[in-house]
Design a protein around this motif. Structure first.
Motif, PDB file in Angstrom:
ATOM      1  N   UNK A  37       0.817  19.026  -1.285  1.00 10.66           N
ATOM      2  CA  UNK A  37      -0.054  18.277  -0.056  1.00 10.66           C
ATOM      3  C   UNK A  37      -0.630  17.159  -0.161  1.00 10.66           C
ATOM      4  N   UNK A  38      -0.896  16.278   0.692  1.00 10.64           N
ATOM      5  CA  UNK A  38      -1.422  14.756   0.657  1.00 10.64           C
ATOM      6  C   UNK A  38      -2.934  15.094   0.355  1.00 10.64           C
ATOM      7  N   UNK A  39      -3.750  14.438  -0.419  1.00 12.42           N
ATOM      8  CA  UNK A  39      -5.001  14.306  -0.507  1.00 12.42           C
ATOM      9  C   UNK A  39      -5.821  13.871   0.748  1.00 12.42           C
ATOM     10  N   UNK A  40      -6.976  14.804   1.095  1.00 13.46           N
ATOM     11  CA  UNK A  40      -7.743  14.421   2.163  1.00 13.46           C
ATOM     12  C   UNK A  40      -8.430  13.301   1.989  1.00 13.46           C
ATOM     13  N   UNK A  41      -8.314  12.458   3.227  1.00 13.61           N
ATOM     14  CA  UNK A  41      -9.178  11.118   3.068  1.00 13.61           C
ATOM     15  C   UNK A  41     -10.473  11.144   3.781  1.00 13.61           C
ATOM     16  N   UNK A  42     -10.721  12.483   4.262  1.00 13.54           N
ATOM     17  CA  UNK A  42     -12.182  12.572   5.341  1.00 13.54           C
ATOM     18  C   UNK A  42     -13.253  12.589   4.488  1.00 13.54           C
TER      19      UNK A  42
END
Length: 151
Positions: free
Chosen positions: A109-114
């Motif tokens: 899963x891609x790392x969240x940039x939020x």
């Protein structure tokens, strides 16, 4: 259901109320609509059709020539040559494109940039699940320390 208000009959400028507090300005002479679809796709949106029908004009005159049947027939009227088997296809003489290994996506899963703030902390506290046995936070039914007592 659109409500059309005429502003300038000579220049065919209208205001079209599309409901849900959305209103768009349509200019049939300039072939523009604030919605943007008319200019982008060269095909009349529902606001343009409503404006044209309100002054009893045929909305089909605003369809770009690209979408007309005669042009589609012209596009496919040339004869097609059969390729045959794969050996009959000539090799590509153009440049060879090699993908950059550093630009490939990693597995998982891609790392969240939020960017999280204090609202997220409250949200995570209230959205945590309770244990099904003892109704406490911090663990689930499977890892409940009171599992032996209640089971």
């Amino acid at each position: 259901m659109h409500i059309v208000r005429t502003y300038n009959v000579d220049e065919t400028v209208f205001e079209v109320d599309a409901g849900f507090e959305r209103t768009y300005v349509v200019n049939l002479t300039a072939r523009t609509c604030q919605f943007g679809q008319f200019k982008a796709f060269k095909y009349p949106c529902s606001h343009v059709i409503a404006a044209a029908l309100s002054i009893r004009r045929n909305y089909r005159q605003y369809i770009d020539d690209v979408f007309k049947t005669s042009n589609l027939v012209k596009a496919y009227s040339f004869p097609w040559e059969p390729i045959g088997n794969e050996q009959a296809i000539p090799p590509n003489a153009g440049p060879v494109v090699i993908p950059d290994k550093n630009m490939l996506r990693a597995k998982g899963r891609p790392k969240s940039t939020r960017i999280r703030n204090e609202m997220d902390e409250v949200e995570t506290i209230t959205s945590r699940k309770l244990c099904g046995l003892c109704k406490q936070h911090g663990h689930n039914r499977r890892s409940c320390p009171n599992r032996g007592n209640n089971a």
